[in-house]
Write a protein that holds these residues in place. Structure first.
Motif, PDB file in Angstrom:
ATOM      1  N   GLU A   1     -42.403 -15.374  32.723  1.00  8.88           N
ATOM      2  CA  GLU A   1     -42.825 -15.574  31.338  1.00  8.88           C
ATOM      3  C   GLU A   1     -42.954 -14.241  30.615  1.00  8.88           C
ATOM      4  O   GLU A   1     -42.708 -14.162  29.400  1.00  8.88           O
TER       5      GLU A   1
ATOM      6  N   GLN B   1     -51.884 -20.112  30.989  1.00  9.77           N
ATOM      7  CA  GLN B   1     -52.054 -21.223  31.929  1.00  9.77           C
ATOM      8  C   GLN B   1     -51.963 -20.736  33.376  1.00  9.77           C
ATOM      9  O   GLN B   1     -52.756 -21.139  34.240  1.00  9.77           O
ATOM     10  N   GLU B   2     -50.985 -19.887  33.631  1.00 11.93           N
ATOM     11  CA  GLU B   2     -50.823 -19.361  34.986  1.00 11.93           C
ATOM     12  C   GLU B   2     -52.009 -18.480  35.385  1.00 11.93           C
ATOM     13  O   GLU B   2     -52.436 -18.487  36.545  1.00 11.93           O
TER      14      GLU B   2
ATOM     15  N   ARG C   1     -44.256 -16.516  38.497  1.00  6.86           N
ATOM     16  CA  ARG C   1     -44.092 -17.278  37.256  1.00  6.86           C
ATOM     17  C   ARG C   1     -44.598 -16.480  36.052  1.00  6.86           C
ATOM     18  O   ARG C   1     -44.008 -16.532  34.966  1.00  6.86           O
TER      19      ARG C   1
ATOM     20  N   SER D   1     -44.829 -24.239  24.167  1.00  4.14           N
ATOM     21  CA  SER D   1     -43.599 -23.716  24.759  1.00  4.14           C
ATOM     22  C   SER D   1     -43.507 -22.195  24.679  1.00  4.14           C
ATOM     23  O   SER D   1     -42.523 -21.618  25.141  1.00  4.14           O
TER      24      SER D   1
ATOM     25  N   TYR E   1     -48.521 -18.716  26.015  1.00  2.60           N
ATOM     26  CA  TYR E   1     -49.348 -19.846  26.439  1.00  2.60           C
ATOM     27  C   TYR E   1     -49.119 -20.146  27.922  1.00  2.60           C
ATOM     28  O   TYR E   1     -50.075 -20.420  28.670  1.00  2.60           O
ATOM     29  N   ALA E   2     -47.866 -20.089  28.347  1.00  4.32           N
ATOM     30  CA  ALA E   2     -47.569 -20.326  29.754  1.00  4.32           C
ATOM     31  C   ALA E   2     -48.237 -19.277  30.643  1.00  4.32           C
ATOM     32  O   ALA E   2     -48.756 -19.590  31.724  1.00  4.32           O
TER      33      ALA E   2
END
Length: 452
Positions: A134, A267-268, A130, A259, A263-264
């Protein structure tokens, strides 16, 4: 042939974005990284399944020896358990050698419980996939911004060439009028020299603008993967009502940063640190596995010679010592008991990394919200700058028209008329720059808002 055809037509900004996404090396590296995570996941899945291993060895050594037994007389008993006589036990000599040993085996191992290590490793690999996805999004967004900047600068340089040529044309017309007036005694040579200086400056400006345009196109070609010497023409970007409506609807709502690929990824990475805690715990939990093994062994020689007073020397045994198949099944259990604080240290270290990842997530979320607000403000400022620049162009054109009329009527000096022409050129340059900066600001706002 395809490249030549592209060079003849004007490239649009959408075409440049597509070509850059296809040819960018950083983006290609990000895609390879994504493929690597697929291979990592395939390898991690294998940890759930049995493992079959083959082992073989061939040992050559000098081990050998012998054992000698002397002959002796042993009693012989009858049916009544009485001594019926004596019998000779022959002398014996046992020779052995281990000069060559060979073995081969197959082992099948099936993990049953590894303390959660395999599951944590599998989850971490999925997180890596993931993050790689991203990262592709992030790199694509960065490439688009870079393309937009290069394209806007190329268009700006091209239009600056047109402005410089238009300004030269104005000065050439003025020069003709001044030269005619000088011949008729209506103007002085000083006026002619003033226009000539401006005309020389205009020609130098054209040369500089041409050089800037060539460099801007080369820079664009490098980004989109075209040969540097191709230098295609570029189409004027569409700053239409549709773009203006997007600019007007742009906001600095911090929810939009959620979004963003950055940021994603954060988080991961936080979830990755959480799995690291589980992985650290698994190293100090019981581990259970089942195994089955089978193999073949061969090697060694044994020879037995017997010597008696009656039969003399006789070879009783001369064979290979080991020549057989064998197999086994079983389970292994490993239970950590005490490691002098190693468990506590590793788990606390992993928890500290998790806490750092969470703090980094919160800090960068605020930074991204600030970046979004700044990008939105810059976008609105550039829109206002473009509106003012367009109004200034209209005013400069009207001022030039009035100045030309006044100069032709003899009520305005040459210096004032040259100043009006210079203001007109400056207003056009400002409008071109404002349009280019608006395209760049819009691209950066889209990236900051997670829309690029």
């Amino acid at each position: 042939m395809m490249l030549n055809a592209t060079a003849q037509d004007s490239l649009t900004i959408e075409q440049c974005r597509k070509m850059a996404v296809e040819h960018n090396r950083q983006l290609a590296s990000a895609r390879v990284q994504r493929q690597k995570t697929d291979f990592d996941l395939l390898a991690m899945k294998a940890n759930y399944l049995p493992k079959l291993d083959f082992n073989a060895f061939d040992l050559a050594n000098t081990m050998s020896g012998s054992l000698a037994l002397k002959s002796s007389m042993l009693p012989v008993f009858d049916m009544a358990s009485q001594i019926a006589g004596m019998a000779e036990f022959p002398a014996m000599k046992v020779d052995y050698s281990m000069h060559n040993l060979f073995g081969a085996s197959l082992m099948l191992t099936q993990p049953i419980y590894m303390g959660g290590k395999i599951t944590a490793g599998y989850n971490m690999t999925k997180i890596g996939q993931r993050i790689a996805d991203e990262n592709i999004r992030l790199t694509e967004g960065e490439v688009r911004v870079k393309v937009d900047e290069a394209y806007a600068m190329a268009v700006k340089a091209r239009e600056m060439v047109d402005v410089a040529k238009s300004y030269e044309t104005l000065l050439q017309e003025l020069m003709k009028n001044v030269e005619s007036a000088v011949r008729h005694g209506m103007r002085t040579r000083n006026d002619q020299m003033k226009v000539q200086v401006k005309l020389n400056q205009a020609r130098l400006a054209i040369t500089r603008a041409d050089n800037a345009y060539n460099l801007a196109r080369m820079n664009l070609c490098q980004i989109i993967g075209m040969p540097l010497d191709l230098r295609p023409s570029v189409a004027k970007p569409d700053v239409s009502s549709m773009v203006m409506s997007e600019v007007l609807s742009a906001s600095a709502d911090s929810v939009q940063v959620l979004s963003r690929p950055e940021y994603a990824m954060l988080q991961e990475k936080t979830e990755l640190a959480r799995q690291q805690v589980k992985l650290a715990r698994s190293e100090f939990l019981p581990q259970l596995a089942a195994f089955a093994t089978g193999g073949y062994s061969y090697g060694g020689k044994v020879s037995v010679d017997a010597t008696s007073s009656v039969g003399g020397q006789v070879n009783m045994y001369d064979k290979t010592l080991i020549d057989k198949f064998s197999g086994a099944i079983g389970v292994t259990l490993s239970v950590p008991i005490y490691h002098f604080g190693e468990r506590k240290g590793k788990i606390r270290s992993a928890k500290a990394s998790l806490q750092m990842a969470q703090l980094d997530l919160d800090d960068n979320r605020e930074r991204m919200a600030l970046e979004l607000s700044q990008a939105c403000n810059t976008l609105k400022e550039q829109m206002t700058a473009l509106e003012i620049a367009r109004l200034s162009v209209e005013q400069a054109e009207e001022n030039l028209r009035l100045s030309r009329s006044a100069y032709d009527s003899g009520v305005e000096t040459l210096s004032d008329h040259l100043e009006a022409q210079s203001l007109w050129q400056s207003a056009l340059a400002d409008e071109i720059d404002a349009r280019a900066q608006l395209i760049v600001a819009l691209s950066k706002w889209r990236k900051a808002a997670g829309k690029n």
